[in-house]
Design an enzyme around this catalytic site. Structure first.
Site, PDB file in Angstrom:
ATOM      1  CG  ASP A 346      -2.073   0.942   1.119  1.00  0.00           C
ATOM      2  OD1 ASP A 346      -2.157   1.648   0.098  1.00  0.00           O
ATOM      3  OD2 ASP A 346      -2.886   0.985   2.050  1.00  0.00           O
ATOM      4  CG  ASP A 613      -0.978  -1.390   7.884  1.00  0.00           C
ATOM      5  OD1 ASP A 613      -1.913  -1.448   7.063  1.00  0.00           O
ATOM      6  OD2 ASP A 613      -0.438  -0.312   8.214  1.00  0.00           O
ATOM      7  CG  ASP A 617      -3.367  -4.946   3.603  1.00  0.00           C
ATOM      8  OD1 ASP A 617      -3.507  -4.761   2.380  1.00  0.00           O
ATOM      9  OD2 ASP A 617      -3.238  -4.015   4.422  1.00  0.00           O
ATOM     10  CG  ASP A 710      32.422 -33.436   5.797  1.00  0.00           C
ATOM     11  OD1 ASP A 710      32.181 -33.003   4.651  1.00  0.00           O
ATOM     12  OD2 ASP A 710      32.046 -34.547   6.203  1.00  0.00           O
TER      13      ASP A 710
END
Length: 872
Positions: A346, A613, A617, A710
């Protein structure tokens, strides 16, 4: 924090337990006069002392038991990884065949990997518990006659709860009063269609049709209500459904990638081991030696450090983001954040300052009119529920200009709450014996409710020319960057029992209020930076198109071909998919339209991040690859999110994208370098097994080699990542990993085969009596080239010259190089290892060969990048 779940077999829940249904029906019919005795109901709510006593008696209001675990739990879990289990099985088989030392080394590799994972997992667990303490849901309740906001786990039976749009029902409630209350009960029913709830009792056929009970876990879509808590925690309907709860999340891009890679490795391991077994056992006739050798090959192929590498990277990323005021609810989502190429957001508070100020209150001619400000103030003041940015701006302006005194002469009578379909809200106020209805909302929706317009001191019938005048004035304000809210009024009240949204008609349009919310200072720079990183920003807003376009232009987004919500409904998915690629702004969208746009982006192969928020949404946050919310968001928005920002700032998203790509980069480094080295060694062994009269490496030597290699890779999670690698979104691609493994593995094998030839013909290690020299020589050569693979694979640039590894990785590979050279020398006296001391000229040959290998890999890297367009 309230957990949002899916419940298995949701279609069967309505008839799941007849007695439970009957129990809730009986509960819904409890007379109000019995509420005091049964629940301690008081008009002013419980006292703090009463609430504390009930909390101690009934326990916290939670439906999931505390996940507190001891260190021993993580110690055991660290050994459950399938690759670790494979290592232990191989060690057991090795031991049964008499190779005790080899078994010990295999067990050592498994234990070290598991212990590393244990320390990281336990550290991550403690870190995440600390984060979760900062993320919680809250509810508005009444205690001691005052409305207050408390954590949901502290709610007790008898509390009075205030509900409004965006609230999550914090416990099972009996409605005291309600106004146009609609709930989303999809957590139980699987259907997203809102269900209306009322304080009066209506006949119900199923559990979720009971009109005056709100179930914990459902959420308010629109309207407002007051409810009495009658059940909490495990005694709620959600709590009793513990066995039906399925809180597993859908597999993310990260999860699917890891799963596919694991399957590929296991299939590959089985195939190679069978080949080695056949060649050395059936053809050469020594089955026991062949089995031991095949097991050693299996250990070599097993990426035993993968669990540790992944966990350390994700934990490191979440801790880094935490220091930047970003809370990660699921650490796997960090990598998904790095993969996004579309960010939907937004504009308010994200692109703008999130602090709007009231600038104008004018009629349709643009003249200032104090009565319009009064209407706006009354509507905002008397409206229930959360005060949004517009309401707060109106109330602040009214307080600063002494408008707030007008409320003393008015009394609120009724209200129609805001919802996202109507995009407006109405109140009824009474002054003396006169009623006044005031409606505030989106211009196009408010004007639909009007049959008259106030022009100066006169009220005239609305006409198309006046509508054009109204629209033009609103557009003029919006094009200057203002958010425009329209107001209408009428003097009518049909009565409390009949007043609803159908009465929002035959009103008089009175004017506008205009608000300014300027863009943030650095937002254009941040959006440009995201674009350079391959992330396109899209504004999905419910605001008017003119204000959205104005902000979009200021911050540098593409404002041509803007799409409106009214247009979206008329387009097919195929048509809309084309249009949304061409614009950066979609305005006047409702929640379902936002969700549809997000889904279409995903269907087109984009990885979508959604930042929001509000309650509107929540569907999009859930559908996106990664949902991003803020700490001040509605509860339902925070629940649907993967990441929560403590500051509403796009720059934090930018930093999160960088961190996500670093995490991915270091994980993919390990996979490609480990698999390339392992594939090369195994391919070389397969060829050598056919032609050599002895094994190129003994099983015990191969296990020791794997152990040292390793060890050298432990520093990978702390390695740096090239700037160029961070510039594009990255997705998991099993085919690319397989292709890389074959190309680099074969390259490594070519060097090995040339080494074999030199060992055989130049150094004369060509008889069974010289096998120990051949094996020791290749042990050293193989490990050194594998260590070179680490530095060649970790960067698309020239290693050491254009890109240097981090200090931890440099130190560990340097130490491993030293171990490679001195290990055969130190172990020559232990016959089980079959090592010998090599002549000095051999090390000169190794030095020369490493230079040749470096040049060869550089050439292959150049060709590979040219064809594949990328390295990692």
């Amino acid at each position: 924090m309230i957990q949002i779940f899916n419940i298995k077999k949701r279609k069967d829940l309505s008839s799941h337990d007849t007695s439970l249904f009957e129990e809730y029906v009986k509960l819904s019919k409890v007379p109000r006069e019995d509420w005091v005795q049964n629940y301690g109901f008081k008009e002013k709510g419980l006292s703090q002392i009463q609430a504390q006593e009930r909390l101690e008696k009934d326990g916290p209001n939670v439906v999931v038991k505390d996940d507190k675990k001891s260190w021993f739990y993580f110690f055991l879990i660290s050994f459950k990884d399938q690759f670790i289990i494979i290592l232990f099985l191989l060690a057991l088989i090795n031991f049964s065949l008499g190779d005790r030392l080899g078994s010990l080394i295999i067990v050592g590799i498994a234990i070290i990997s598991s212990l590393l994972r244990f320390t990281q997992d336990y550290s991550t667990y403690k870190f995440n518990r600390k984060l979760k303490a900062s993320i919680y849901s809250s509810a508005n309740i009444v205690r001691d006659g005052k409305e207050q906001n408390i954590r949901t786990e502290k709610i007790v039976i008898g509390d009075i709860v205030k509900l409004n749009a965006g609230s999550i029902i914090p416990a099972d409630l009996l409605l005291i009063e309600s106004k146009d209350l609609f709930l989303n009960q999809s957590v139980f029913t699987g259907e997203s269609i809102p269900t209306e709830k009322k304080s009066n009792i209506e006949e119900a056929k199923t559990m979720f049709e009971i009109s005056n009970i709100c179930f914990m876990g459902s959420s308010v879509v629109s309207g407002s209500a007051t409810g009495l808590v009658v059940r909490t925690g495990f005694h709620t309907y959600l709590g009793t459904m513990g066995k039906e709860i399925d809180n597993k999340k859908e597999l993310t891009n990260f999860d699917k990638g890891m799963r596919n890679i694991t399957k590929m490795l296991i299939k590959y391991m089985i195939g190679v081991c069978l080949f080695v077994l056949v060649v050395n056992g059936l053809i050469k006739g020594n089955m026991k030696e062949a089995v031991l050798f095949a097991l050693s090959v299996a250990v070599g192929i097993t990426p035993s450090m993968l669990p540790m590498i992944v966990n350390v990277n994700l934990t490191k990323g979440s801790k880094t983001l935490a220091h930047k005021k970003t809370l990660v609810k699921r650490i796997e989502s960090i990598q998904n954040l790095g993969a996004i190429d579309i960010l939907c957001t937004d504009k308010t508070g994200t692109l703008t300052e999130d602090h709007i100020t009231l600038q104008k209150y004018i009629d349709i001619n643009g003249d200032e009119d104090l009565s319009i400000l009064n209407y706006a103030y009354l509507n905002s003041y008397f409206g229930t529920g959360m005060k949004n940015l517009v309401d707060r701006a109106i109330l602040q302006y009214g307080k600063e200009n002494n408008i707030d005194t007008i409320v003393t002469s008015y009394q609120k009578v009724d209200e129609i709450p805001f919802d996202y379909d109507r995009k407006k809200m109405s109140i009824i106020v009474q002054q003396n014996n006169a009623y006044k209805m005031i409606t505030k909302g989106a211009l196009e929706e408010v004007i639909k409710s009007c049959t008259q317009v106030k022009v100066g001191n006169q009220t005239v019938p609305i006409q198309s020319t006046l509508i054009e005048t109204v629209t033009a004035k609103a557009k003029e304000l919006a094009e200057t960057g203002m958010q425009v809210i329209a107001l209408a009024a009428k003097e009518e009240y049909p009565g409390k029992d009949t007043f609803n949204k159908t009465h929002e008609q035959n009103m008089t349009f009175v004017g506008f209020v205009g608000f300014l919310d300027p863009p943030k200072k650095d937002v254009q720079k941040t959006l440009a930076a995201l674009k350079n990183m391959g992330v396109k920003t899209k504004i999905l807003t419910g605001d008017n198109p003119y204000a959205a376009k104005n902000i979009g232009t200021i911050v540098g987004l593409q404002t041509n071909d803007m799409i409106l919500g009214s247009e979206i409904d008329a387009l097919s998915d195929e048509e809309l998919s084309i249009k949304i690629e061409k614009t950066d702004i979609l305005a006047r969208l409702n929640p379902l339209q936002k969700e549809r746009v997000v889904n279409l982006y995903r269907k087109k192969g984009h990885v979508v991040g959604y930042m929001g928020d509000g309650v509107n949404d929540a569907p999009s946050l859930h559908q996106a690859d990664i949902g991003i919310s803020v700490d001040s968001a509605t509860d339902i928005a925070k629940e649907a999110s993967d990441i929560i920002l403590l500051e509403k700032d796009l720059h934090v998203i930018y930093e999160g994208v960088i961190e996500g790509r670093k995490v991915y980069g270091n994980i993919i480094k390990y996979m490609k370098m480990a698999l390339s080295a392992d594939f090369g060694d195994v391919f070389s062994i397969m060829i050598a097994s056919i032609f050599l009269p002895f094994l190129p490496l003994l099983p015990i030597q191969m296990l020791l080699q794997d152990f040292i290699y390793d060890f050298s890779q432990i520093g990978i999670p702390y390695d740096t990542v090239d700037k160029e690698f961070l510039e594009k979104p990255k997705k998991w691609n099993t085919r690319d990993i397989s292709s890389f493994m074959k190309v680099m593995g074969i390259t490594s094998s070519i060097i090995d085969i040339v080494s074999f030839i030199i060992f055989w013909f130049v150094f004369k290690y060509n008889t069974p009596s010289e096998a120990a020299y051949f094996q020791t020589a290749w042990f050293v050569m193989c490990l050194i080239t594998e260590l070179m693979i680490i530095h060649n694979v970790r960067t698309a640039k020239k290693p050491f010259i254009e890109s240097c590894a981090s200090k931890p990785l440099l130190y560990l590979t340097g130490l491993s190089l030293v171990l490679t050279v001195i290990t055969p020398i130190l172990l020559t006296k232990i016959s089980s290892f079959h090592f010998v001391i090599l002549p000095i000229p051999y090390y000169g040959f190794v030095f020369l060969f490493v230079i040749i290998y470096y040049m060869m890999v550089s050439g292959i890297k150049y060709i590979y990048k040219k064809r594949k367009k990328e390295w990692l």
